[in-house]
Design a protein around this motif. Sequence first.
Motif, short mmCIF file in Angstrom:
data_model
loop_
_atom_site.label_atom_id
_atom_site.label_comp_id
_atom_site.label_asym_id
_atom_site.label_seq_id
_atom_site.Cartn_x
_atom_site.Cartn_y
_atom_site.Cartn_z
N GLU A 759 0.89 -1.26 0.03
CA GLU A 759 0.05 -0.05 -0.06
C GLU A 759 0.80 1.27 0.06
N LYS A 787 -0.10 -4.23 4.52
CA LYS A 787 -1.20 -4.09 3.61
C LYS A 787 -0.67 -4.26 2.02
N PHE A 789 -1.72 -4.82 -2.28
CA PHE A 789 -2.78 -5.03 -3.34
C PHE A 789 -2.20 -6.26 -4.37
N PRO A 809 -7.29 -3.23 -0.31
CA PRO A 809 -5.84 -3.87 0.13
C PRO A 809 -6.42 -4.87 1.06
#
Length: 1123
Positions: A759, A787, A789, A809
């Motif tokens: 992230e 986090k 993606f 996320p």
Amino acid sequence: MPEPTKKEENEVPAPAPPPEEPSKEKEAGTTPAKEWSLGESPVGEEQDKQNANSQLSILFVEKPQGGTVKVGENITFIAKVKAEDLLRKPTVKWFKGKWMDLASKAGKHLQLKETFERHSRVYTFEMQIIKAKENYAGNYRCEVTYKDKFDSCSFDLEVHESTGTTPNIDIRSAFKRSGEGQDDAGELDFSGLLKRREVKQQEEEPEVDVWELLKNAKPSEYEKIAFQYGITDLRGMLKRLKRMRRVEKKSAAFAKILDPAYQVDKGGRVRFMVELADPKLEVKWYKNGQEIRPSTKYIFEHKGCQRILFINNCQMTDDSEYYVTAGDEKCSTELFVREPPIMVTKQLEDTTAYCGERVELECEVSEDDANVKWFKNGEEIIPGPKSRYRIRVEGKKHFLIIEGATKADSAEYSVMTTGGQSSAKLTVDLKPLKILTPLTDQTVNLGKEICLKCEISENITGKWTKNGLPVQESDRLKVVHKGRIHKLVIANALIEDEGDYVFAPDAYNVTLPAKVHVVDPPKIILDGLDADNTVTVIAGSKLRLEIPISGEPPPKAIWSRADKAIMEGSGRIRAESYPDSSTLVIDVAERDDSGVYHINLKNEAGEAHASIKIKVVDLPDPPVAPTVTEVGDDWCIMKWEPPAYDGGSPILGYFIERKKKQSSRWMRLNFDLCKETTFEPKKMIEGVAYEVRIFAVNAIGISKPSMPSRPFVPLAVTSPPTLLAVDSVTDTTVTMKWRPPDQIGAAGLDGYVLEYCFEGSDNWLPANKDLIDKTKFTITDLPTDSKIFVRVKAINAAGASEPKYYSQPILVKEIIEPPKIRIPRHLKQTYIRRVGEAVNLVIPFQGKPRPELTWKKDGVEIDKNQINIRNSETDTIIFIRKAERSHSGKYDLQVKVDKFVETASIDIQIVDRPGPPQSVKIEDVWGENVALTWTPPKDDGNAAITGYTIQKADKKSMEWFTVIEHYHRTNATITELVIGNEYYFRVFSENMCGLSEDATMTKESAVIAKDGKIYKNPVYEDFDFSEAPMFTQPLVNTYAIAGYNATLNCSVRGNPKPKITWMKNKVAIVDDPRYRMFSNQGVCTLEIRKPSPYDGGTYCCKAVNDLGTVEIECKLEVKVVAQ
């Protein structure tokens, strides 16, 4: 009625009404209804009408009153009607006698007037009689009508003159007046003379008593006698004859009665005389039911027993019925008043006239305004509005006027009066005909008007012919005749109107000829060409240009091009001429034939010119080879340039074709023309090499194909993977899963690449170094609490597809999900199954990481040998193959994840049929009723008892019948039992599974006893049924056919049962196989098998018992059928 005036000339006498029966009043001896003529109305009928009208509204304010007038003087009658309640003027009619309407008689002797006073709102109606004559006397009537209202009033008119002599009675002349109620009542009737249709002076005939003829004749001969002797008032005569035929009773008062009828000339004197049997009787004279008082007109004379009445100066009003009374008796007679005959004093003269002239025939009679009949060749002339004949009267002179005489008017004309007749011949000839203006020949342009006109000296009709045929009028052709001028007008002349026309006057052997010549300037009709008169022809084809032309006479056509005439002949370019068209022919058109062509027409009526442009067109050249600019998975984009030459016609579009490189078959891609120079072929196979080409199209056709394009191969990447989702997360790993792409394509799928980025960063890192085939992959070595993606791509030979992104996320940290049990709706209440059925329950739940599950029944661990439990990550299943009642109970489920616990309970009930009631007792018996009680069963089948079924059985038959079903109580009263019977009862238990298998029956029975004293059966002696044998059905003589079985039947009765013996010819039949003997219920049968003629004979049946013997015989004859 006044004599006819000029307005009466067209009147036609109405036919006399049929004879009527005398009124019943007159037959009864009461006041008789007056037989009337000469315009007088019968008093009885008029009174009845007035009585009927008295029920309606009364409209008269002032009624006309009767009056007296002398010959030659005037008299006026006035009637007034109040108009306050009337919305419009009422209708008023004046009548003489019963039916004759005086409105048609108005003239110099009769005038009708009407006025209206606005202030008093009164209508005044007047009838004025001018210069009254003797025959005007009689009864008159005035009628007023308004919508449904009606009023009527009658009055009398008397006309006086000097007294004359009394002529001899002539019954036949008296009845030659008009009948009752006719329009010409009071006038002379000539219809009797008209029937003879001869215009000759009536010869003297011997005196014939027509009255005696009618009295002695049959009713079927009345019409014949009336026709033979000119009697027209047959109706009135028969009415009076019927009265005369009544059987006269012998009178005690009269020694001599009146004659049946008397006749007197108008102005004369008549004498009535009766002779009384007793001179002391009082005598009274009556006219039409009204008593006659002595006066100068009526004179009474007494001579002994004779009583005489003289009537002086007899007028038409005196024509009536008279009777005299003496005591209670009376006798009657009829008086007829006759007018003197009218003579012809100046005879008709023969006359000659020309057609179309006005002809007048004149005669003179003995009296003014007499009624005269005119005849043509013996047939009466009846003038009217549509008649060519007109009658004029000037005093004693009578004229027959014929306007515009024709040859058809040539005939013998006659005039007839009551006293004579006269005849003369009329000859009508044609006048000499002169042609004042003859017809002239004409030459007329087509479409113009043709007018043929001539004038002759006489105003007569004629006929037009064309080429010997009659001319028929139409909307375009009109025939005009005005006086002496005759015209034939034809609007919008046509070619077919040309010809020889002739006018022929009617009745003359003269003709007027003329010739009509129709001409038309030449015209060139170019309606079939374009607005700019351009004709397009395809190169190499034949052009045949036909131009319609018109003109009269037919024009001559000349074609030319560039001031060079095109001749008629056999050249490649030539002209052809026809009566209604001119044709330009070009064989095998060439591009150089394009240009402007001229056509010239000429005839005697003028000239015409036109120019036509001919354009030779061809197919376009093929376009250059197309170029493929872009390629997709199954499509490409291609472009090209238009052809260098369009063939002389604009390019309409293009057709595109393609083929595989290795194939020689081209396939068209578009069926609608492509207007642009770009196209996108689709639906090609990936990985296959293709080529494309172009066709140009114009109005002439399709060009040759272009050269093929360079080969190209469609190829494309796959579509993105689908359904990317998180499978699981730990503190250092994230496991992702997805589905393959929807479209993979011809290049196939080599594998997947999974990428992630943290992230806040755009740097995507590959999770796998090599392509993976599976759709699930775990990303490892991730920092906790970070986090990321995630996205995934599909890879093939064409490259990587579009990536598929996870929408949010992902936190790298393991997550605990509390447990949750989702009990199905049908398990939230008690789950019921019958014994032996299977139980299969699925209970879903949630919780992470994988939870721990525990089942208990009624707080005790479940025995897995009896109940199967199967668990998965998302649900748990409890399964019982064959349920038993012991499986009923409360089942508890516990789901535990870490320190979180979730519980749920399920109630399972296994049910079965109940047991029978414990005991059934008869509590009481009374009358036809039994009271039962019972105790519930010990075993209810693990379900509530829903009812009981009670049955009864008669002790004799022990057949059970249901009395009550689904009964909820434990006691019941059984009714309507049969008295004298003894019953047992039993009871079944019932729950949701049904009735119990067994029933509990009462130990003792219930006797339904009769009330009152005990009946003692009577003692009967045994009946002796002993009976000697007796045949109830005898044997019958029988015919049998040889070879077919025969049977003999009879019936016998007896007790004890008699013994049957069969015999043939007095010999018993014993153990003979040809015979079979049967006996059933007293019917005895002997069967003879296939008899022969030797089996014929006398057969006997003998019956024997202890009480006697009886025999019966019959004959059997066996016939042989001839083969």
